[in-house]
Design an enzyme around this catalytic site. Structure first.
Site, mmCIF file in Angstrom:
data_model
loop_
_atom_site.group_PDB
_atom_site.id
_atom_site.type_symbol
_atom_site.label_atom_id
_atom_site.label_comp_id
_atom_site.label_asym_id
_atom_site.label_seq_id
_atom_site.Cartn_x
_atom_site.Cartn_y
_atom_site.Cartn_z
ATOM 1 N N LYS A 32 43.571 34.566 28.876
ATOM 2 C CA LYS A 32 43.037 35.363 30.087
ATOM 3 C C LYS A 32 41.873 34.649 30.856
ATOM 4 C CE LYS A 32 40.598 39.314 29.890
ATOM 5 N NZ LYS A 32 39.458 39.364 31.077
ATOM 6 N N ASP A 59 42.838 37.641 35.435
ATOM 7 C CA ASP A 59 42.143 39.095 35.457
ATOM 8 C C ASP A 59 41.356 39.014 36.513
ATOM 9 O OD1 ASP A 59 41.411 41.625 34.709
ATOM 10 O OD2 ASP A 59 40.389 40.993 32.898
ATOM 11 N N LEU A 60 41.476 39.139 37.889
ATOM 12 C CA LEU A 60 40.571 39.330 39.035
ATOM 13 C C LEU A 60 40.484 40.739 39.370
ATOM 14 C CD1 LEU A 60 41.245 35.966 40.744
ATOM 15 C CD2 LEU A 60 39.484 36.602 38.946
ATOM 16 N N LYS A 61 41.241 41.619 38.931
ATOM 17 C CA LYS A 61 41.253 43.035 39.306
ATOM 18 C C LYS A 61 41.108 43.302 40.742
ATOM 19 C CE LYS A 61 39.315 44.467 34.997
ATOM 20 N NZ LYS A 61 39.150 43.445 34.125
ATOM 21 N N PHE A 62 42.011 42.854 41.589
ATOM 22 C CA PHE A 62 42.316 42.974 42.966
ATOM 23 C C PHE A 62 42.024 44.557 43.445
ATOM 24 C CE2 PHE A 62 45.027 39.117 42.695
ATOM 25 C CZ PHE A 62 43.777 38.246 42.913
ATOM 26 N N HIS A 63 41.425 44.873 44.623
ATOM 27 C CA HIS A 63 41.197 46.103 44.980
ATOM 28 C C HIS A 63 40.582 46.107 46.417
ATOM 29 C CE1 HIS A 63 39.190 50.410 44.595
ATOM 30 N NE2 HIS A 63 40.104 50.537 45.412
ATOM 31 N N ASP A 64 41.562 46.227 47.422
ATOM 32 C CA ASP A 64 41.468 45.899 48.730
ATOM 33 C C ASP A 64 42.548 46.561 49.665
ATOM 34 O OD1 ASP A 64 40.248 44.720 51.211
ATOM 35 O OD2 ASP A 64 39.563 43.275 49.988
ATOM 36 N N ILE A 65 42.601 46.237 50.829
ATOM 37 C CA ILE A 65 43.870 46.865 51.720
ATOM 38 C C ILE A 65 45.054 46.271 51.439
ATOM 39 C CG2 ILE A 65 42.154 47.698 53.687
ATOM 40 C CD1 ILE A 65 43.328 45.120 55.243
ATOM 41 N N PRO A 66 46.118 47.129 51.467
ATOM 42 C CA PRO A 66 47.407 46.392 50.802
ATOM 43 C C PRO A 66 47.765 45.125 51.346
ATOM 44 C CG PRO A 66 47.695 48.827 51.491
ATOM 45 C CD PRO A 66 46.421 48.367 51.988
ATOM 46 N N ASN A 67 47.505 44.714 52.684
ATOM 47 C CA ASN A 67 47.831 43.599 52.949
ATOM 48 C C ASN A 67 47.156 42.478 52.498
ATOM 49 O OD1 ASN A 67 49.102 41.713 55.285
ATOM 50 N ND2 ASN A 67 47.070 41.580 55.965
ATOM 51 N N THR A 123 36.596 51.056 31.250
ATOM 52 C CA THR A 123 35.820 51.754 30.109
ATOM 53 C C THR A 123 34.524 51.739 30.137
ATOM 54 O OG1 THR A 123 36.107 49.547 29.071
ATOM 55 C CG2 THR A 123 37.703 51.164 28.477
ATOM 56 N N GLY A 213 38.711 38.596 23.000
ATOM 57 C CA GLY A 213 37.563 37.563 23.405
ATOM 58 C C GLY A 213 36.699 37.039 22.191
ATOM 59 N N ARG A 214 35.626 37.544 22.118
ATOM 60 C CA ARG A 214 34.430 37.300 21.133
ATOM 61 C C ARG A 214 35.081 37.291 19.710
ATOM 62 N NH1 ARG A 214 30.594 41.320 23.880
ATOM 63 N NH2 ARG A 214 32.345 42.300 24.224
HETATM 64 O O1 C5P Z 1 35.005 39.805 23.878
HETATM 65 P P1 C5P Z 1 36.010 40.631 23.794
HETATM 66 O O2 C5P Z 1 37.030 40.851 22.704
HETATM 67 O O3 C5P Z 1 35.370 42.209 23.816
HETATM 68 O O4 C5P Z 1 36.761 40.688 25.314
HETATM 69 C C1 C5P Z 1 37.584 41.552 25.855
HETATM 70 C C2 C5P Z 1 38.158 41.201 27.268
HETATM 71 O O5 C5P Z 1 38.668 42.072 27.863
HETATM 72 C C3 C5P Z 1 36.920 40.706 28.188
HETATM 73 O O6 C5P Z 1 37.438 39.593 29.030
HETATM 74 C C4 C5P Z 1 36.371 41.812 28.883
HETATM 75 O O7 C5P Z 1 35.930 41.761 30.359
HETATM 76 C C5 C5P Z 1 37.920 42.454 29.066
HETATM 77 N N1 C5P Z 1 38.108 44.100 28.998
HETATM 78 C C6 C5P Z 1 37.435 44.931 28.291
HETATM 79 N N2 C5P Z 1 37.770 46.246 28.505
HETATM 80 C C7 C5P Z 1 38.373 46.496 29.547
HETATM 81 C C8 C5P Z 1 38.920 45.810 30.535
HETATM 82 C C9 C5P Z 1 38.704 44.468 30.083
HETATM 83 O O8 C5P Z 1 37.139 44.418 27.262
HETATM 84 N N3 C5P Z 1 38.377 47.908 29.681
#
Ligand code: C5P
Length: 234
Positions: A32, A59-67, A123, A213-214
């Site tokens: 990701k 994972d850039l989470k787009f949010h804008d006008i449809p076009n 979250t 991630g971590r």
């Molecule tokens: O390090 P960790 O396992 O917490 O990473 C989780 C990844 O998922 C991060 O890139 C975080 O931005 C993303 N994420 C999240 N919770 C969300 C949406 C995305 O932890 N609700």
């Protein structure tokens, strides 16, 4: 079995990302690339991670006008990503435009369309934060409302917290792909993820993919950590 582990390359430079990707690639299903890395390293990092043969979740989470969202999705498809995110709160017209753009652009390039994933309620938001922006205070209801809107707008997948999987599985078509961050093995140091499931529990609850991630990149041995998570899935 398909490897459902998506490793979040949450590092600030292309060099660190590629080093991590190389280390763990044999043990995981995809990577990701989020805002931190993309803004620092540019679209080239997507191509470089793809060049290792790995699938990429942008994972850039787009949010804008449809076009505008449709055009951003088309650019992402041209970068050859396999998954990408949009905010479902952008509305049904925006979601439909995103899905259509993914399908049309992929078809023109002769490749499979990426999975356009809807993000429901972040979250980090609670009932108070939802009320502030004029939404109903019940987070679960708002998640279900946006998830249903996503299905009706043609999306084939959603990002959701591990604790939302069970409720969503009850109301969604079985074909809907659920991508779940916030999983923890119990072996890592405490961090900001509060409401977690283990990777095995999340898969059992109905997750399709785990974003981790971590627990992997901050481990002493990221490759061993990824392998041990994969084994734990049985
Ligand atoms: O390090 P960790 O396992 O917490 O990473 C989780 C990844 O998922 C991060 O890139 C975080 O931005 C993303 N994420 C999240 N919770 C969300 C949406 C995305 O932890 N609700």
């Amino acid at each position: 079995m398909r490897n459902p582990i998506i490793v979040a390359l949450d590092v600030p430079s292309a060099e660190q990302a590629l080093k991590l990707a190389e280390q763990v690639a044999p043990a995981v299903g995809a990577f990701k690339i989020g805002k931190e890395l993309f803004v620092a390293a540019g679209p080239d990092i997507v191509k470089r991670v793809r060049a290792t043969g790995a699938a990429v979740f942008l994972d850039l989470k787009f949010h804008d006008i449809p076009n505008t969202v449709a055009k951003a999705v088309a650019s992402a498809v041209r970068l050859d990503v396999q998954m990408l995110t949009i905010h479902t709160s952008g509305g049904s017209a925006m979601m439909r435009a995103a899905e259509k753009s993914a399908q049309d652009t992929a078809q023109a390039l002769g490749r499979p369309a990426p999975l356009v994933l809807g993000v429901t309620v972040l979250t980090s938001m609670d009932g108070g934060a939802l009320t502030e922006i004029g939404c109903e205070a019940n987070v679960g209801h708002q998640v279900e409302r946006l998830a249903s809107l996503a299905v009706n707008s043609g999306l084939r997948g959603l990002v959701c917290s591990p604790l939302e999987i069970a409720a969503l599985r009850k109301i969604l078509p079985a074909s809907m792909q659920l991508v779940t961050p916030g999983v923890r093995t119990g072996a890592e140091k405490a961090d900001d993820q509060k409401r977690t499931l283990t990777p095995r529990e999340a898969m059992a609850a109905g997750s399709s993919w785990l974003v981790i991630g971590r627990p992997i990149y901050a481990a002493e041995n990221p490759r061993a950590a990824a392998e041990s998570i994969l084994q734990s899935l049985g």
